[in-house]
Design a protein around this motif. Structure first.
Motif, short mmCIF file in Angstrom:
data_model
loop_
_atom_site.label_atom_id
_atom_site.label_comp_id
_atom_site.label_asym_id
_atom_site.label_seq_id
_atom_site.Cartn_x
_atom_site.Cartn_y
_atom_site.Cartn_z
N PHE A 212 0.86 -1.21 0.23
CA PHE A 212 0.33 0.26 -0.13
C PHE A 212 0.80 1.32 0.06
O PHE A 212 1.47 1.19 0.85
CB PHE A 212 -0.71 -0.35 0.93
N VAL A 213 0.93 1.78 -1.17
CA VAL A 213 1.82 3.47 -0.70
C VAL A 213 0.74 4.63 -0.55
O VAL A 213 -0.54 4.63 -1.09
CB VAL A 213 1.93 3.71 -2.60
N TYR A 214 1.28 5.22 0.47
CA TYR A 214 0.88 6.28 1.12
C TYR A 214 1.32 7.23 0.82
O TYR A 214 2.60 7.52 0.42
CB TYR A 214 0.22 5.88 1.98
N ARG A 215 0.45 8.71 0.72
CA ARG A 215 0.89 10.08 0.59
C ARG A 215 1.24 10.68 1.78
O ARG A 215 1.88 11.52 1.68
CB ARG A 215 0.50 10.77 -0.30
N ASP A 216 0.05 10.47 2.40
CA ASP A 216 0.29 11.23 4.02
C ASP A 216 -0.41 9.92 4.88
O ASP A 216 -1.36 9.82 4.30
CB ASP A 216 -0.13 12.88 4.00
N ASP A 237 -4.33 7.88 -0.09
CA ASP A 237 -3.21 6.86 -0.38
C ASP A 237 -3.10 7.84 -1.76
O ASP A 237 -3.13 9.17 -1.86
CB ASP A 237 -4.01 5.77 -1.37
N GLU A 238 -2.13 7.32 -2.73
CA GLU A 238 -1.51 7.99 -3.41
C GLU A 238 -2.27 9.00 -4.40
O GLU A 238 -2.25 9.89 -5.01
CB GLU A 238 -0.55 6.68 -4.53
N ARG A 239 -3.89 8.02 -4.54
CA ARG A 239 -4.86 9.24 -5.18
C ARG A 239 -5.18 10.44 -4.35
O ARG A 239 -6.16 11.36 -5.16
CB ARG A 239 -5.72 7.97 -6.14
N GLY A 240 -5.25 10.40 -3.33
CA GLY A 240 -5.79 11.49 -1.79
C GLY A 240 -6.70 11.23 -1.34
O GLY A 240 -7.42 11.74 -0.68
N TYR A 241 -7.44 9.66 -1.49
CA TYR A 241 -8.59 9.25 -0.58
C TYR A 241 -7.89 9.12 0.95
O TYR A 241 -7.36 8.48 1.00
CB TYR A 241 -9.21 8.13 -0.68
N ILE A 242 -8.75 9.90 1.73
CA ILE A 242 -7.84 9.84 3.47
C ILE A 242 -9.40 8.67 3.87
O ILE A 242 -10.23 7.94 3.80
CB ILE A 242 -8.39 10.67 3.66
N ILE A 281 -13.18 11.65 1.33
CA ILE A 281 -13.16 12.96 0.72
C ILE A 281 -11.56 12.49 0.12
O ILE A 281 -11.14 11.71 0.68
CB ILE A 281 -12.46 13.74 1.89
N ARG A 282 -11.32 12.92 -0.79
CA ARG A 282 -9.93 12.30 -1.94
C ARG A 282 -9.58 14.60 -1.68
O ARG A 282 -10.18 15.52 -2.39
CB ARG A 282 -10.12 12.77 -3.44
N ARG A 283 -8.04 14.52 -1.41
CA ARG A 283 -7.45 15.48 -1.24
C ARG A 283 -6.34 15.95 -2.68
O ARG A 283 -5.92 14.71 -3.08
CB ARG A 283 -6.63 15.60 -0.74
N LYS A 284 -6.82 17.05 -3.80
CA LYS A 284 -6.34 17.05 -5.10
C LYS A 284 -5.41 17.84 -4.65
O LYS A 284 -5.88 19.32 -4.36
CB LYS A 284 -7.66 17.71 -6.29
N GLU A 285 -4.00 18.10 -5.07
CA GLU A 285 -2.92 18.87 -6.00
C GLU A 285 -3.06 20.09 -6.07
O GLU A 285 -3.72 19.99 -7.18
CB GLU A 285 -1.69 18.11 -5.58
N GLY A 286 -3.08 21.60 -6.18
CA GLY A 286 -3.33 22.35 -6.83
C GLY A 286 -1.97 22.97 -7.30
O GLY A 286 -1.09 22.67 -6.21
N LEU A 287 -1.82 23.71 -8.69
CA LEU A 287 -0.33 24.38 -8.98
C LEU A 287 -0.76 25.57 -7.89
O LEU A 287 1.09 25.63 -8.32
CB LEU A 287 -1.01 24.43 -9.96
N GLY A 288 -1.82 26.33 -7.34
CA GLY A 288 -1.23 27.32 -7.37
C GLY A 288 -1.16 27.53 -5.64
O GLY A 288 -1.57 26.33 -5.35
N SER A 309 -4.12 -4.22 1.65
CA SER A 309 -3.46 -5.12 0.15
C SER A 309 -3.32 -4.19 -1.32
O SER A 309 -3.26 -4.22 -1.87
CB SER A 309 -4.58 -6.21 0.27
N GLY A 310 -4.40 -2.62 -0.59
CA GLY A 310 -4.18 -2.57 -1.79
C GLY A 310 -4.98 -2.39 -3.10
O GLY A 310 -5.25 -2.17 -4.06
N GLU A 311 -5.59 -2.95 -2.69
CA GLU A 311 -7.59 -2.79 -3.51
C GLU A 311 -8.46 -2.09 -3.36
O GLU A 311 -8.11 -1.03 -2.53
CB GLU A 311 -8.60 -4.50 -2.77
N ARG A 312 -8.42 -1.85 -4.58
CA ARG A 312 -9.50 -0.50 -4.75
C ARG A 312 -10.68 -0.50 -5.39
O ARG A 312 -11.45 -2.42 -5.74
CB ARG A 312 -9.17 -0.06 -5.93
N GLU A 313 -12.13 0.43 -4.99
CA GLU A 313 -13.16 -0.60 -5.83
C GLU A 313 -14.19 1.15 -6.50
O GLU A 313 -13.04 1.52 -6.62
CB GLU A 313 -14.41 -0.24 -4.60
N GLY A 314 -15.09 0.62 -7.46
CA GLY A 314 -15.32 1.59 -7.85
C GLY A 314 -16.21 2.67 -7.44
O GLY A 314 -16.36 2.74 -6.25
N MET A 315 -16.30 4.02 -8.13
CA MET A 315 -16.76 4.93 -7.53
C MET A 315 -18.31 5.47 -8.37
O MET A 315 -17.96 4.98 -10.17
CB MET A 315 -16.06 6.19 -7.63
#
Length: 324
Positions: A212-216, A237-242, A281-288, A309-315
């Motif tokens: 499992f790869v995490y961002r924060d 996670d790496e996509r920003g889901y908390i 909630i998904r955190r999305k990084e902005g350019l500004g 385990s890194g499994e995902r489900e659809g949204m």
């Protein structure tokens, strides 16, 4: 002064070897009381060896300890530990306290060059006070009672330290470590030395737990070693889901996340004030400077085991965006 030398010799002869009753060691050395200096070598099984020297000059004391292949948990440590300290007296000549400086040179951890130790301390009224001691990305301060029941109150600050750099210091072989990433935060160890309590906040980023790869990750905990009570914690996670984290984590099983000694619940983070139970909630990084929070309802509840385990489900194809 002779009495002080005898006390120090007794500490080296009896206290150090007694740290492990099953440990057998040999020693040799000499003490010159007229010149107020002493040398002592302690040899353990294998290559472990400690060579000590001590000298007194007036109210100043100088201590040097050469450690060779000393085992700290599962790590191999070699270093030159040096210190100097002096007696502070009042106008009447009475001893007020003992202040000192400690540092290391030529340090090797697991046969590789490692960061050195630098610290300031003093002794007063039966307490050892560490004003500041730094080692690698850690900074220590606090007090330790030198009288029974040996109370301790120690704070540790960690700044952007690699988890695999910390591993050998807590008895984990880096090659077996299932964690990676940078960690920062603050820990507090307090209570009696034989039942130390822990409390802290740790932040980690850009890491991995098994697959499992995490961002924060933001971890808050309390407890008695080795069992930690995880509260008010989260991981993204790496996509920003908390995800919320809560439960019990056993440090003795840090390399086995499927151990029954762990009782951690992982659930999607939800906004109660929007009355949207199950919305994540998904955190999305902005350019500004602005960033976005995206809200999406999952097709099925997130299971705790899915995260590691890194499994995902659809949204569902519906999003609510709130800009902050």
């Amino acid at each position: 002064m002779r009495g002080l030398l005898l006390v120090l010799m007794g500490w080296i002869f009896f206290v150090l070897p007694a740290a492990d009753a099953a440990e057998v060691c040999t020693f040799s050395g000499q003490a010159d009381f007229s010149n107020k200096d002493m040398q002592l070598e302690i040899a353990f099984k294998g290559k472990e060896r400690i060579i000590n020297s001590f000298k007194v000059v007036g109210d100043a004391f100088y201590f040097n300890s050469q450690l060779e292949h000393i085992k700290i948990n599962q790590a191999d440590l070699s270093t030159n530990l040096e210190s100097s300290f002096y007696i502070e007296r009042d106008a009447a000549g009475k001893v007020r306290n003992l202040k000192g400086l400690v540092w290391t040179k030529y340090s090797l951890l697991n046969f590789k060059p490692y960061n050195e130790v630098v610290g300031l301390f003093h002794f007063k009224d039966g307490w050892l006070t560490i004003e500041k001691l730094t080692w690698a990305g850690m900074s220590f301060s606090g007090q330790l009672s030198l009288k029974p029941p040996f109370d301790v109150d120690l704070s540790i600050e960690i700044t952007d330290m690699e988890i695999n750099e910390l591993a050998p210091l807590v008895g984990i072989k880096a090659e077996r470590l299932l964690l990676s990433g940078l960690v920062s935060g603050r820990l507090r160890l307090f209570g009696r030395i034989n039942a130390v309590q822990l409390k802290g906040q740790l932040r980690s980023k850009e890491g991995q737990i098994e697959d499992f790869v995490y961002r924060d990750a933001n971890i808050n905990f309390t407890g008695h070693y080795p069992s930690l009570d995880i509260v008010d914690s989260s991981i993204s996670d790496e996509r920003g889901y908390i995800y919320n984290l809560v439960g019990i984590f056993n440090l003795n099983e840090i390399n086995n996340f499927t151990s029954s000694q762990h009782q951690i619940s992982v659930s999607p983070f939800s906004l109660q004030d929007l009355n949207t139970q199950g919305w994540t909630i998904r955190r999305k990084e902005g350019l500004g400077k602005d960033s976005e929070l995206e809200f999406g309802y999952r097709l099925k509840p997130k299971q705790p085991s899915d995260v590691l385990s890194g499994e995902r489900e659809g949204m569902l194809g519906i999003e609510r965006k709130h800009r902050f």
